[in-house]
Design an enzyme around this catalytic site. Structure first.
Site, PDB file in Angstrom:
ATOM      1  N   GLU A   1     -41.904  37.359 -23.919  1.00  0.00           N
ATOM      2  CA  GLU A   1     -40.778  37.885 -24.280  1.00  0.00           C
ATOM      3  C   GLU A   1     -40.615  39.243 -24.723  1.00  0.00           C
ATOM      4  O   GLU A   1     -40.191  40.344 -24.358  1.00  0.00           O
ATOM      5  CB  GLU A   1     -39.840  37.109 -24.974  1.00  0.00           C
ATOM      6  CG  GLU A   1     -39.832  35.389 -24.672  1.00  0.00           C
ATOM      7  CD  GLU A   1     -39.534  34.731 -25.241  1.00  0.00           C
ATOM      8  OE1 GLU A   1     -39.304  34.731 -26.620  1.00  0.00           O
ATOM      9  OE2 GLU A   1     -39.306  33.407 -25.228  1.00  0.00           O
TER      10      GLU A   1
ATOM     11  N   LYS B   1     -39.128  32.479 -32.520  1.00  0.00           N
ATOM     12  CA  LYS B   1     -38.287  33.322 -32.028  1.00  0.00           C
ATOM     13  C   LYS B   1     -37.586  34.188 -32.866  1.00  0.00           C
ATOM     14  O   LYS B   1     -37.542  34.384 -33.760  1.00  0.00           O
ATOM     15  CB  LYS B   1     -37.890  33.161 -30.577  1.00  0.00           C
ATOM     16  CG  LYS B   1     -39.182  31.916 -29.753  1.00  0.00           C
ATOM     17  CD  LYS B   1     -38.131  32.213 -28.055  1.00  0.00           C
ATOM     18  CE  LYS B   1     -39.463  31.335 -27.787  1.00  0.00           C
ATOM     19  NZ  LYS B   1     -39.006  31.279 -26.259  1.00  0.00           N
TER      20      LYS B   1
ATOM     21  N   HIS C   1     -46.637  38.354 -26.731  1.00  0.00           N
ATOM     22  CA  HIS C   1     -45.629  37.162 -26.188  1.00  0.00           C
ATOM     23  C   HIS C   1     -44.785  37.411 -24.996  1.00  0.00           C
ATOM     24  O   HIS C   1     -44.314  39.043 -24.903  1.00  0.00           O
ATOM     25  CB  HIS C   1     -44.523  36.537 -27.084  1.00  0.00           C
ATOM     26  CG  HIS C   1     -44.225  35.656 -27.093  1.00  0.00           C
ATOM     27  ND1 HIS C   1     -43.614  35.464 -25.758  1.00  0.00           N
ATOM     28  CD2 HIS C   1     -44.013  34.227 -26.981  1.00  0.00           C
ATOM     29  CE1 HIS C   1     -42.659  33.762 -25.525  1.00  0.00           C
ATOM     30  NE2 HIS C   1     -43.455  33.271 -26.304  1.00  0.00           N
TER      31      HIS C   1
ATOM     32  N   SER D   1     -42.887  25.195 -23.160  1.00  0.00           N
ATOM     33  CA  SER D   1     -42.408  23.637 -23.185  1.00  0.00           C
ATOM     34  C   SER D   1     -42.932  22.273 -23.402  1.00  0.00           C
ATOM     35  O   SER D   1     -43.014  21.293 -22.325  1.00  0.00           O
ATOM     36  CB  SER D   1     -42.004  23.594 -22.054  1.00  0.00           C
ATOM     37  OG  SER D   1     -40.784  24.083 -21.318  1.00  0.00           O
TER      38      SER D   1
ATOM     39  N   ASN E   1     -43.093  29.150 -32.768  1.00  0.00           N
ATOM     40  CA  ASN E   1     -42.558  30.176 -33.042  1.00  0.00           C
ATOM     41  C   ASN E   1     -41.284  30.590 -32.781  1.00  0.00           C
ATOM     42  O   ASN E   1     -40.460  29.702 -31.665  1.00  0.00           O
ATOM     43  CB  ASN E   1     -43.412  31.043 -31.249  1.00  0.00           C
ATOM     44  CG  ASN E   1     -42.169  32.476 -30.439  1.00  0.00           C
ATOM     45  OD1 ASN E   1     -41.666  32.939 -31.851  1.00  0.00           O
ATOM     46  ND2 ASN E   1     -42.741  32.616 -29.319  1.00  0.00           N
TER      47      ASN E   1
ATOM     48  N   GLY F   1     -39.646  28.198 -22.530  1.00  0.00           N
ATOM     49  CA  GLY F   1     -38.410  28.272 -22.266  1.00  0.00           C
ATOM     50  C   GLY F   1     -37.747  27.464 -21.549  1.00  0.00           C
ATOM     51  O   GLY F   1     -36.425  27.052 -21.461  1.00  0.00           O
TER      52      GLY F   1
ATOM     53  N   GLU G   1     -50.017  30.483 -21.847  1.00  0.00           N
ATOM     54  CA  GLU G   1     -48.265  30.624 -21.771  1.00  0.00           C
ATOM     55  C   GLU G   1     -47.697  30.937 -20.082  1.00  0.00           C
ATOM     56  O   GLU G   1     -46.836  32.490 -20.118  1.00  0.00           O
ATOM     57  CB  GLU G   1     -47.608  31.008 -22.836  1.00  0.00           C
ATOM     58  CG  GLU G   1     -48.302  30.687 -24.178  1.00  0.00           C
ATOM     59  CD  GLU G   1     -46.842  31.139 -24.944  1.00  0.00           C
ATOM     60  OE1 GLU G   1     -46.933  30.022 -25.759  1.00  0.00           O
ATOM     61  OE2 GLU G   1     -45.950  32.272 -24.990  1.00  0.00           O
TER      62      GLU G   1
END
Ligand code: PEP
Length: 251
Positions: free
Chosen positions: A95, A11, A93, A211, A9, A171, A165
């Site tokens: 985010e 991003k 996701h 991560s 990904n 991150g 996730e």
């Protein structure tokens, strides 16, 4: 046998020229068994597609709108992604959920639209730090899976990958332990059995993301219910991504 899917990904990283360079390096990585996917910003799709042509690497996007066309300024539809050469799309996701108002309902609408257009979906689920700390992980993940997959048939599940996730691990450099990741992935598989059947539960790829890196990938991917990874930061470093792909090949 479940498919091992190692998906990057990217991003909001890489301009088209940078994307061409990175995708060229990823296309040159050794890759045998695992399905390797790069999910890139919309504007990088064309450059990445050209760079991976002739390789086994698949192309994906990071989001999609649920309507096929219309007055939705700034949005991109599933048929557009298909025509641009995308095979995969990430949906839900954390985010997007955190910063862009994504809800279980819109995740479900996007998932249906993507599947109907012929895309494969990487459906992201995962708990916040405070939800884990208050013992709500299973409750949250269960709700996200059930709502995200509402009205998705067993047949359509052949084109769905679920990415577990934990938000606190994305991150942050904090990785779930192998046992924590395995526990939730196994929980999701049991849930798929209840929602569908043994066959769907046994054949659905469930990734871990948060991560994942060159150091921890092999141990995470060796867990029985972890069938791949959704990788952010490390997918931008070809050497590290190559180590993760190699771990996926051995899983
Ligand atoms: C992600 O973006 O889905 C992700 C897991 O990021 P990172 O690997 O950087 O934690």
């Amino acid at each position: 046998m479940r498919k091992i899917v190692i998906a990057g990904n990217w991003k909001m990283n890489k301009t088209p020229s940078e994307a061409a360079e990175l995708a060229t390096q990823i296309a040159a990585l050794e890759n045998n068994k695992a399905e390797v996917v790069i999910c890139v910003p919309y504007v990088d799709i064309f450059a990445a597609k050209q760079a991976i042509a002739g390789s086994k690497v698949k192309l994906g996007a990071e989001n999609v709108h649920w309507e096929a066309s219309g007055a939705f300024t700034g949005e991109i539809s599933a048929p557009m992604l298909v025509e641009c050469g995308c095979e995969y799309v990430i949906i839900g996701h954390s985010e997007r959920r955190q910063y862009f108002g994504e809800t279980d309902e819109t995740v479900n609408k996007r998932t249906k639209a993507a599947l109907n257009a012929g895309l494969k979906v990487i459906l992201c689920v995962g708990e916040l730090k405070e939800e884990r700390e208050t013992g709500k992980t299973e409750e949250v993940v269960k709700r996200q899976v059930i709502e995200g997959l509402k009205d998705i048939s067993a047949e359509q599940m052949a084109n769905v990958v679920i990415a577990y996730e934990p938000v606190w691990a994305i991150g942050t450099g904090l990785t779930a332990t192998n046992e924590q990741a395995e526990e939730v992935c196994a929980f999701i598989r049991a849930l798929l059995k209840d929602l569908y059947c043994d066959c769907v539960a046994d054949s659905t790829t469930i990734q871990y993301g948060g991560s994942m890196n060159a150091k921890n990938a092999a141990d995470l991917l060796a867990m029985p219910n972890i069938d791949g990874g959704l990788i952010g930061g490390a997918s931008l470093k070809p050497a590290d991504f190559g180590v993760i792909i190699a771990a996926g090949d051995k899983a």
